[in-house]
Design a protein around this motif. Sequence first.
Motif, PDB file in Angstrom:
ATOM      1  N   ALA A  65       0.827  -1.207   0.000  1.00  0.00           N
ATOM      2  CA  ALA A  65       0.000   0.000   0.000  1.00  0.00           C
ATOM      3  C   ALA A  65       0.859   1.254   0.000  1.00  0.00           C
ATOM      4  CB  ALA A  65      -0.926  -0.012   1.206  1.00  0.00           C
ATOM      5  N   GLU A  66       1.946   1.217   0.766  1.00  0.00           N
ATOM      6  CA  GLU A  66       2.854   2.369   0.809  1.00  0.00           C
ATOM      7  C   GLU A  66       3.500   2.610  -0.552  1.00  0.00           C
ATOM      8  OE1 GLU A  66       7.012   3.693   3.037  1.00  0.00           O
ATOM      9  OE2 GLU A  66       5.779   2.111   3.927  1.00  0.00           O
ATOM     10  N   GLN A  67       3.979   1.546  -1.199  1.00  0.00           N
ATOM     11  CA  GLN A  67       4.663   1.699  -2.474  1.00  0.00           C
ATOM     12  C   GLN A  67       3.700   2.068  -3.602  1.00  0.00           C
ATOM     13  OE1 GLN A  67       7.106  -1.780  -3.154  1.00  0.00           O
ATOM     14  NE2 GLN A  67       8.648  -1.087  -1.709  1.00  0.00           N
ATOM     15  N   LEU A  68       2.422   1.725  -3.435  1.00  0.00           N
ATOM     16  CA  LEU A  68       1.424   2.105  -4.430  1.00  0.00           C
ATOM     17  C   LEU A  68       0.868   3.506  -4.176  1.00  0.00           C
ATOM     18  CD1 LEU A  68      -0.673  -1.191  -4.772  1.00  0.00           C
ATOM     19  CD2 LEU A  68       0.952  -0.243  -6.424  1.00  0.00           C
ATOM     20  N   GLU A  69       1.295   4.131  -3.059  1.00  0.00           N
ATOM     21  CA  GLU A  69       0.774   5.442  -2.653  1.00  0.00           C
ATOM     22  C   GLU A  69      -0.752   5.381  -2.506  1.00  0.00           C
ATOM     23  OE1 GLU A  69       2.297   8.310  -5.424  1.00  0.00           O
ATOM     24  OE2 GLU A  69       4.362   8.029  -4.772  1.00  0.00           O
ATOM     25  N   ALA A  70      -1.212   4.307  -1.888  1.00  0.00           N
ATOM     26  CA  ALA A  70      -2.649   4.100  -1.686  1.00  0.00           C
ATOM     27  C   ALA A  70      -3.209   5.163  -0.751  1.00  0.00           C
ATOM     28  CB  ALA A  70      -2.901   2.704  -1.106  1.00  0.00           C
ATOM     29  N   ASP A  71      -4.473   5.525  -0.972  1.00  0.00           N
ATOM     30  CA  ASP A  71      -5.135   6.506  -0.121  1.00  0.00           C
ATOM     31  C   ASP A  71      -5.533   5.914   1.226  1.00  0.00           C
ATOM     32  OD1 ASP A  71      -5.080   8.554  -2.093  1.00  0.00           O
ATOM     33  OD2 ASP A  71      -6.758   7.585  -3.104  1.00  0.00           O
ATOM     34  N   LEU A  72      -5.779   4.612   1.254  1.00  0.00           N
ATOM     35  CA  LEU A  72      -6.282   3.962   2.453  1.00  0.00           C
ATOM     36  C   LEU A  72      -5.816   2.516   2.464  1.00  0.00           C
ATOM     37  CD1 LEU A  72      -8.399   4.082   4.899  1.00  0.00           C
ATOM     38  CD2 LEU A  72     -10.056   3.175   3.257  1.00  0.00           C
ATOM     39  N   LEU A  73      -5.348   2.043   3.629  1.00  0.00           N
ATOM     40  CA  LEU A  73      -5.017   0.625   3.808  1.00  0.00           C
ATOM     41  C   LEU A  73      -6.097  -0.002   4.677  1.00  0.00           C
ATOM     42  CD1 LEU A  73      -3.214  -1.935   3.766  1.00  0.00           C
ATOM     43  CD2 LEU A  73      -1.999  -0.982   5.746  1.00  0.00           C
ATOM     44  N   VAL A  74      -6.774  -1.012   4.144  1.00  0.00           N
ATOM     45  CA  VAL A  74      -7.799  -1.741   4.889  1.00  0.00           C
ATOM     46  C   VAL A  74      -7.258  -3.132   5.216  1.00  0.00           C
ATOM     47  CG1 VAL A  74     -10.126  -2.685   4.869  1.00  0.00           C
ATOM     48  CG2 VAL A  74      -9.661  -0.489   3.749  1.00  0.00           C
ATOM     49  N   ILE A  75      -7.183  -3.435   6.491  1.00  0.00           N
ATOM     50  CA  ILE A  75      -6.778  -4.770   6.934  1.00  0.00           C
ATOM     51  C   ILE A  75      -8.046  -5.465   7.413  1.00  0.00           C
ATOM     52  CG2 ILE A  75      -5.352  -6.095   8.537  1.00  0.00           C
ATOM     53  CD1 ILE A  75      -3.391  -3.757   8.549  1.00  0.00           C
ATOM     54  N   ALA A  76      -8.605  -6.296   6.538  1.00  0.00           N
ATOM     55  CA  ALA A  76      -9.886  -6.945   6.823  1.00  0.00           C
ATOM     56  C   ALA A  76      -9.652  -8.252   7.570  1.00  0.00           C
ATOM     57  CB  ALA A  76     -10.634  -7.203   5.517  1.00  0.00           C
ATOM     58  N   THR A  77     -10.412  -8.444   8.639  1.00  0.00           N
ATOM     59  CA  THR A  77     -10.254  -9.637   9.452  1.00  0.00           C
ATOM     60  C   THR A  77     -11.633 -10.120   9.893  1.00  0.00           C
ATOM     61  OG1 THR A  77      -9.128 -10.514  11.416  1.00  0.00           O
ATOM     62  CG2 THR A  77      -9.831  -8.205  11.517  1.00  0.00           C
ATOM     63  N   ASP A  78     -11.707 -10.948  10.942  1.00  0.00           N
ATOM     64  CA  ASP A  78     -13.007 -11.505  11.342  1.00  0.00           C
ATOM     65  C   ASP A  78     -13.582 -10.844  12.587  1.00  0.00           C
ATOM     66  OD1 ASP A  78     -11.154 -12.510  13.055  1.00  0.00           O
ATOM     67  OD2 ASP A  78     -11.725 -14.621  12.842  1.00  0.00           O
ATOM     68  N   VAL A  79     -12.962  -9.747  13.054  1.00  0.00           N
ATOM     69  CA  VAL A  79     -13.541  -8.947  14.139  1.00  0.00           C
ATOM     70  C   VAL A  79     -13.729  -7.526  13.624  1.00  0.00           C
ATOM     71  CG1 VAL A  79     -12.656 -10.340  16.040  1.00  0.00           C
ATOM     72  CG2 VAL A  79     -11.235  -8.515  15.098  1.00  0.00           C
ATOM     73  N   ALA A 110       1.334  -3.406  11.174  1.00  0.00           N
ATOM     74  CA  ALA A 110       1.219  -3.020   9.766  1.00  0.00           C
ATOM     75  C   ALA A 110       0.464  -1.707   9.614  1.00  0.00           C
ATOM     76  CB  ALA A 110       0.513  -4.130   8.984  1.00  0.00           C
ATOM     77  N   ALA A 111      -0.640  -1.558  10.349  1.00  0.00           N
ATOM     78  CA  ALA A 111      -1.431  -0.326  10.275  1.00  0.00           C
ATOM     79  C   ALA A 111      -0.619   0.865  10.774  1.00  0.00           C
ATOM     80  CB  ALA A 111      -2.714  -0.486  11.091  1.00  0.00           C
ATOM     81  N   CYS A 112       0.111   0.685  11.862  1.00  0.00           N
ATOM     82  CA  CYS A 112       0.915   1.769  12.427  1.00  0.00           C
ATOM     83  C   CYS A 112       2.035   2.186  11.478  1.00  0.00           C
ATOM     84  CB  CYS A 112       1.495   1.342  13.774  1.00  0.00           C
ATOM     85  SG  CYS A 112       0.267   1.196  15.096  1.00  0.00           S
ATOM     86  N   GLU A 113       2.683   1.224  10.849  1.00  0.00           N
ATOM     87  CA  GLU A 113       3.776   1.550   9.930  1.00  0.00           C
ATOM     88  C   GLU A 113       3.258   2.316   8.719  1.00  0.00           C
ATOM     89  OE1 GLU A 113       6.219  -1.790   8.959  1.00  0.00           O
ATOM     90  OE2 GLU A 113       6.817  -2.137  11.053  1.00  0.00           O
ATOM     91  N   PHE A 114       2.123   1.894   8.177  1.00  0.00           N
ATOM     92  CA  PHE A 114       1.554   2.603   7.021  1.00  0.00           C
ATOM     93  C   PHE A 114       1.201   4.036   7.404  1.00  0.00           C
ATOM     94  CE2 PHE A 114      -2.136   3.993   4.526  1.00  0.00           C
ATOM     95  CZ  PHE A 114      -1.615   3.901   3.247  1.00  0.00           C
ATOM     96  N   ALA A 115       0.547   4.212   8.549  1.00  0.00           N
ATOM     97  CA  ALA A 115       0.145   5.560   8.981  1.00  0.00           C
ATOM     98  C   ALA A 115       1.357   6.460   9.185  1.00  0.00           C
ATOM     99  CB  ALA A 115      -0.682   5.461  10.261  1.00  0.00           C
ATOM    100  N   ARG A 116       2.396   5.929   9.796  1.00  0.00           N
ATOM    101  CA  ARG A 116       3.602   6.730  10.056  1.00  0.00           C
ATOM    102  C   ARG A 116       4.334   7.091   8.761  1.00  0.00           C
ATOM    103  NH1 ARG A 116       5.036   3.059  14.339  1.00  0.00           N
ATOM    104  NH2 ARG A 116       4.546   3.964  16.381  1.00  0.00           N
ATOM    105  N   HIS A 117       4.489   6.109   7.891  1.00  0.00           N
ATOM    106  CA  HIS A 117       5.303   6.323   6.689  1.00  0.00           C
ATOM    107  C   HIS A 117       4.612   7.204   5.653  1.00  0.00           C
ATOM    108  CE1 HIS A 117       7.592   2.302   7.531  1.00  0.00           C
ATOM    109  NE2 HIS A 117       7.869   3.239   8.403  1.00  0.00           N
ATOM    110  N   THR A 118       3.279   7.230   5.669  1.00  0.00           N
ATOM    111  CA  THR A 118       2.542   7.925   4.607  1.00  0.00           C
ATOM    112  C   THR A 118       1.746   9.135   5.083  1.00  0.00           C
ATOM    113  OG1 THR A 118       0.527   6.599   4.853  1.00  0.00           O
ATOM    114  CG2 THR A 118       2.263   5.705   3.426  1.00  0.00           C
TER     115      THR A 118
END
Length: 246
Positions: A151-165, A204-212
């Motif tokens: 997501a970071e390398q694609l310069e995505a606007d939003l990273l969604v980490i979908a799970t079961d909760v 993963a969520a924290c790293e994306f938020a910090r880096h982007t």
Amino acid sequence: YTSVSTYPLDVLVAETEGMIGYIIEQELGNLLDFEVPFATLLTQVEVDANDPAFQNPTKPIGPVYDKAEAEKLAAEKGWAIAPDGDKFRRVVASPRPKRIFEIRPIKWLLDKGSIVICAGGGGIPTMYDADKKLKGVEAVIDKDLCSSLLAEQLEADLLVIATDVNAAFIDYGKPTQKGIAEAHPDELERLGFAAGSMGPKVQAACEFARHTGKVAVIGSLADIEAIVQGTAGTRVSTAKPGITYR
């Protein structure tokens, strides 16, 4: 498999990427009547040979064995093994992803309007040997960390980490559990989440938020539309300090 040797782990990851990618592609195509082009891409991901994870393999893979059989296989194949309940399983390293080799073709396909299915299972683990030749590695890359890098390398606007909760929780499963609505990455990491479940997703969520400087959200697959609209899941952002609970 008893009559032939098992495939190397990197080959098995490649097989799985293709197999599951095909299923996802077909299901999405049936929902969208194949009006949108799809592409499933085998994704090689570089890891560092000096990553400390190789000195401490922790990722369980494959079937369970009784102790005698596990020790016999470990001696024959050079495996690391670890207890899993009253049985044993093979464990391998889970090194950090460094580079996604197919990032350019992923971008090209996205630029043409394709839906791209890639980096499945954390990507195919690869590294350069002493002769600077790329080769597969007996390892498993964390899928959430690879998704964050993608997501970071694609310069995505939003990273969604979908799970079961439907969110990240404190005191999960206890009467005192609380869902987190919004959090700064520094505050979220201090809470300490289990390495085998929510921990990698939070990292993963924290790293994306910090880096982007953008937003990452952890939430339920069933809530995808609400997550994108900003009304569901745990939103991780550097925009403001602190934590807000639901």
